[in-house]
Design a protein around this motif. Structure first.
Motif, PDB file in Angstrom:
ATOM      1  N   LEU A  25       0.801  -1.214   0.000  1.00  0.00           N
ATOM      2  CA  LEU A  25       0.000   0.000   0.000  1.00  0.00           C
ATOM      3  C   LEU A  25       0.836   1.267   0.000  1.00  0.00           C
ATOM      4  N   LYS A  26       2.130   1.111   0.146  1.00  0.00           N
ATOM      5  CA  LYS A  26       2.987   2.296   0.169  1.00  0.00           C
ATOM      6  C   LYS A  26       3.036   2.978  -1.185  1.00  0.00           C
ATOM      7  N   VAL A  27       2.838   2.258  -2.211  1.00  0.00           N
ATOM      8  CA  VAL A  27       2.829   2.806  -3.572  1.00  0.00           C
ATOM      9  C   VAL A  27       1.450   2.541  -4.159  1.00  0.00           C
ATOM     10  N   GLN A  28       0.726   3.607  -4.465  1.00  0.00           N
ATOM     11  CA  GLN A  28      -0.617   3.482  -5.009  1.00  0.00           C
ATOM     12  C   GLN A  28      -0.700   4.210  -6.335  1.00  0.00           C
ATOM     13  N   LYS A  29      -1.521   3.681  -7.200  1.00  0.00           N
ATOM     14  CA  LYS A  29      -1.734   4.305  -8.495  1.00  0.00           C
ATOM     15  C   LYS A  29      -2.804   5.387  -8.359  1.00  0.00           C
ATOM     16  N   VAL A  30      -2.490   6.596  -8.749  1.00  0.00           N
ATOM     17  CA  VAL A  30      -3.400   7.729  -8.666  1.00  0.00           C
ATOM     18  C   VAL A  30      -3.743   8.171 -10.074  1.00  0.00           C
ATOM     19  N   LYS A  31      -5.044   8.274 -10.311  1.00  0.00           N
ATOM     20  CA  LYS A  31      -5.476   8.720 -11.627  1.00  0.00           C
ATOM     21  C   LYS A  31      -5.521  10.236 -11.630  1.00  0.00           C
ATOM     22  N   LEU A  32      -4.629  10.851 -12.379  1.00  0.00           N
ATOM     23  CA  LEU A  32      -4.548  12.303 -12.429  1.00  0.00           C
ATOM     24  C   LEU A  32      -5.666  12.866 -13.292  1.00  0.00           C
ATOM     25  N   PRO A  33      -6.202  14.030 -12.916  1.00  0.00           N
ATOM     26  CA  PRO A  33      -7.279  14.616 -13.730  1.00  0.00           C
ATOM     27  C   PRO A  33      -6.760  15.115 -15.071  1.00  0.00           C
ATOM     28  N   ASN A  34      -7.637  15.065 -16.032  1.00  0.00           N
ATOM     29  CA  ASN A  34      -7.309  15.559 -17.368  1.00  0.00           C
ATOM     30  C   ASN A  34      -7.778  17.009 -17.466  1.00  0.00           C
ATOM     31  N   PHE A  35      -6.837  17.936 -17.442  1.00  0.00           N
ATOM     32  CA  PHE A  35      -7.191  19.353 -17.457  1.00  0.00           C
ATOM     33  C   PHE A  35      -7.649  19.822 -18.835  1.00  0.00           C
ATOM     34  N   ARG A  36      -7.465  19.027 -19.846  1.00  0.00           N
ATOM     35  CA  ARG A  36      -7.906  19.382 -21.197  1.00  0.00           C
ATOM     36  C   ARG A  36      -9.207  18.671 -21.566  1.00  0.00           C
ATOM     37  N   GLU A  37      -9.906  18.192 -20.561  1.00  0.00           N
ATOM     38  CA  GLU A  37     -11.127  17.447 -20.829  1.00  0.00           C
ATOM     39  C   GLU A  37     -12.207  18.343 -21.415  1.00  0.00           C
ATOM     40  N   GLU A  38     -12.251  19.624 -20.985  1.00  0.00           N
ATOM     41  CA  GLU A  38     -13.259  20.535 -21.515  1.00  0.00           C
ATOM     42  C   GLU A  38     -13.069  20.790 -23.002  1.00  0.00           C
ATOM     43  N   ASP A  39     -11.850  20.694 -23.473  1.00  0.00           N
ATOM     44  CA  ASP A  39     -11.613  20.904 -24.903  1.00  0.00           C
ATOM     45  C   ASP A  39     -12.090  19.726 -25.739  1.00  0.00           C
ATOM     46  N   THR A  40     -12.027  18.550 -25.154  1.00  0.00           N
ATOM     47  CA  THR A  40     -12.386  17.352 -25.923  1.00  0.00           C
ATOM     48  C   THR A  40     -13.807  16.875 -25.663  1.00  0.00           C
ATOM     49  N   ILE A  41     -14.515  17.521 -24.705  1.00  0.00           N
ATOM     50  CA  ILE A  41     -15.853  17.028 -24.371  1.00  0.00           C
ATOM     51  C   ILE A  41     -16.840  17.267 -25.508  1.00  0.00           C
ATOM     52  N   SER A  42     -16.575  18.260 -26.332  1.00  0.00           N
ATOM     53  CA  SER A  42     -17.481  18.522 -27.457  1.00  0.00           C
ATOM     54  C   SER A  42     -17.378  17.439 -28.521  1.00  0.00           C
ATOM     55  N   GLU A  43     -16.295  16.672 -28.512  1.00  0.00           N
ATOM     56  CA  GLU A  43     -16.117  15.623 -29.503  1.00  0.00           C
ATOM     57  C   GLU A  43     -16.692  14.284 -29.044  1.00  0.00           C
ATOM     58  N   LEU A  44     -17.127  14.201 -27.785  1.00  0.00           N
ATOM     59  CA  LEU A  44     -17.639  12.935 -27.265  1.00  0.00           C
ATOM     60  C   LEU A  44     -19.105  12.760 -27.630  1.00  0.00           C
ATOM     61  N   THR A  45     -19.522  11.526 -27.735  1.00  0.00           N
ATOM     62  CA  THR A  45     -20.918  11.206 -28.000  1.00  0.00           C
ATOM     63  C   THR A  45     -21.704  11.240 -26.683  1.00  0.00           C
ATOM     64  N   PRO A  46     -23.035  11.320 -26.749  1.00  0.00           N
ATOM     65  CA  PRO A  46     -23.822  11.318 -25.495  1.00  0.00           C
ATOM     66  C   PRO A  46     -23.596  10.084 -24.636  1.00  0.00           C
ATOM     67  N   ASP A  47     -23.400   8.909 -25.270  1.00  0.00           N
ATOM     68  CA  ASP A  47     -23.141   7.692 -24.487  1.00  0.00           C
ATOM     69  C   ASP A  47     -21.799   7.778 -23.786  1.00  0.00           C
ATOM     70  N   GLN A  48     -20.791   8.341 -24.438  1.00  0.00           N
ATOM     71  CA  GLN A  48     -19.481   8.483 -23.799  1.00  0.00           C
ATOM     72  C   GLN A  48     -19.540   9.486 -22.637  1.00  0.00           C
ATOM     73  N   ILE A  49     -20.299  10.561 -22.830  1.00  0.00           N
ATOM     74  CA  ILE A  49     -20.438  11.541 -21.738  1.00  0.00           C
ATOM     75  C   ILE A  49     -21.149  10.912 -20.550  1.00  0.00           C
ATOM     76  N   ARG A  50     -22.189  10.112 -20.830  1.00  0.00           N
ATOM     77  CA  ARG A  50     -22.948   9.457 -19.758  1.00  0.00           C
ATOM     78  C   ARG A  50     -22.078   8.469 -18.998  1.00  0.00           C
ATOM     79  N   ARG A  52     -18.826   8.525 -18.719  1.00  0.00           N
ATOM     80  CA  ARG A  52     -17.811   9.254 -17.966  1.00  0.00           C
ATOM     81  C   ARG A  52     -18.409   9.889 -16.712  1.00  0.00           C
ATOM     82  N   MET A  53     -19.629  10.391 -16.806  1.00  0.00           N
ATOM     83  CA  MET A  53     -20.269  10.972 -15.621  1.00  0.00           C
ATOM     84  C   MET A  53     -20.572   9.899 -14.583  1.00  0.00           C
TER      85      MET A  53
END
Length: 302
Positions: A25-50, A52-53
Motif C-alpha cells: 500500500l505504500k505505492v498506489q496508483k493515482v489517476k490524475l485529472p485531465n485538465f484538457r477534458e473541456e476541450d475534448t468534451i465537445s467531440e464525445l458522443t452522449p453515451d461516452q459523456i454518460r 464518464r459521468m
C-alpha cells in the motif's frame, strides 16, 4: 524444471514478511485529472459523456434550479383579531352587544384549540404567564430599536416586522421610555397554522397592552419632528407574537401590530427641510479707474 514457475529462495524473501501488505500500500496508483477534458468534451458522443459521468459519480444536470429555503416566519397575520370599536363592550341587551358576544364565544373556542396545540409543543405554556413574557419582549425590542442594536432586535422581532420598525428611523434619533402598565396585559387571540406540510406549524398569539409611554423622534439635525420626552401618553396596542413551533430553538417574537379601521389617524410627523441660502443679485460695477498720465521723468526715459 522450474521454467515459468516463480521460485522464492531464502535470499529473495523480505526479512519482515508481517508488513507485506503495508509495503504494497505504500505505492498506489493515482489517476490524475485531465485538465484538457473541456476541450475534448465537445467531440464525445452522449453515451461516452454518460459513461464518464457515471464513472466520476456526477449526477446529470437538471433543467430547473433548486435552492434551499428556510421559512422562519410567515408573511402575514392569519385570521387577524378585530378589536371591538372603541375598545369597549356593548350591552348584551342590544343587537350589537348580542352579536359581539356570539363572535367572542366562537373566537374563544378557536383560541382554546390553538392554546391546546401550543401546549403539545410547550408543556409550560399558559396565556396568563405568557402575557407578562410578551411584555418583556415588547420592552426589550423597543429598547433595542432606540439603541439601534439590530442583533438584539432580530431576536425580538420577525423578518416581517424588522423592516417596518427600522425603515423610517434610519436617519433619526429616537427617545422612548416605558413608564407603567395601566392594565395588566392579556391574551385575546391565538391561532395555529401549518405551512407546506402538516408538521411545520406556526403559532400567532395576540396580546393587548394598555401602557403609558413617552416617545420623541428627532431628525438628523436634532429637530423634534414627533412626540415629546416630557408628555406621557396612554397607548392601547394589539401586538401579534409569532413562534415557529416545529423549531425546537424557536422564540416568541413580535410579528405585527393590529391597527383597526375605526382607529383615528395618527398625528403626522413634522417635516424639516434644508433652508436655502438667499440669492443676492450682483449689480454691475461702473469702471471708475482714471487713466494714468505719464510723468515728465517717464516721458524723458521714453
Amino acid at each position: 524444471m522450474n521454467a515459468g514457475i516463480q521460485v522464492r529462495e531464502r535470499h529473495t524473501k523480505h526479512w519482515a514478511p508481517a508488513f507485506k501488505k503495508l509495503r504494497r500500500l505504500k505505492v498506489q496508483k493515482v489517476k490524475l485529472p485531465n485538465f484538457r477534458e473541456e476541450d475534448t468534451i465537445s467531440e464525445l458522443t452522449p453515451d461516452q459523456i454518460r459513461s464518464r459521468m457515471k464513472e466520476q459519480g456526477i449526477l446529470p444536470p437538471r433543467s430547473w434550479m433548486e435552492r434551499p429555503i428556510t421559512i422562519s416566519a410567515t408573511g402575514a397575520v392569519f385570521e387577524p383579531y378585530i378589536p371591538p370599536e372603541g375598545d369597549g363592550k356593548l350591552s348584551s341587551l342590544t343587537l350589537g352587544g348580542a352579536k359581539q358576544s356570539m363572535e367572542f364565544l366562537s373566537k374563544k373556542s378557536k383560541s382554546m384549540l390553538a392554546v391546546r396545540k401550543i401546549r403539545s409543543f410547550e408543556d409550560s405554556f399558559s396565556p396568563s404567564t405568557f402575557a407578562e413574557e410578551a411584555q418583556d419582549i415588547y420592552i426589550k425590542a423597543h429598547k433595542a430599536l432606540v439603541e439601534k442594536d439590530y442583533d438584539t432586535l432580530h431576536q425580538c422581532v420577525t423578518e416581517l416586522c424588522f423592516p417596518l420598525m427600522t425603515e423610517d428611523l434610519k436617519m433619526c434619533t429616537t427617545r422612548w421610555q416605558f413608564l407603567k402598565s395601566l392594565e395588566p396585559p392579556r391574551v385575546v387571540h391565538a391561532r395555529c397554522t401549518d405551512i407546506i406540510n402538516k408538521e411545520n406549524i406556526f403559532s400567532q398569539v395576540t396580546v393587548r397592552f394598555h401602557t403609558q409611554q413617552t416617545l420623541a423622534v428627532y431628525d438628523r439635525f436634532g429637530r423634534l419632528i414627533y412626540g415629546s420626552e416630557v408628555v406621557a401618553k396612554d397607548v392601547v396596542e394589539y401586538v401579534v407574537f409569532e413562534k415557529h413551533l416545529a423549531n425546537s430553538y424557536g422564540l416568541w417574537r413580535i410579528h405585527e401590530k393590529i391597527i383597526p379601521d375605526w382607529m383615528p389617524a395618527r398625528e403626522p410627523g413634522r417635516k424639516t427641510y434644508v433652508q436655502q441660502k438667499p440669492v443676492v443679485e450682483s449689480e454691475p460695477v461702473a469702471d471708475t479707474t482714471v487713466p494714468a498720465t505719464p510723468t515728465e521723468q517717464s516721458a524723458a526715459v521714453a
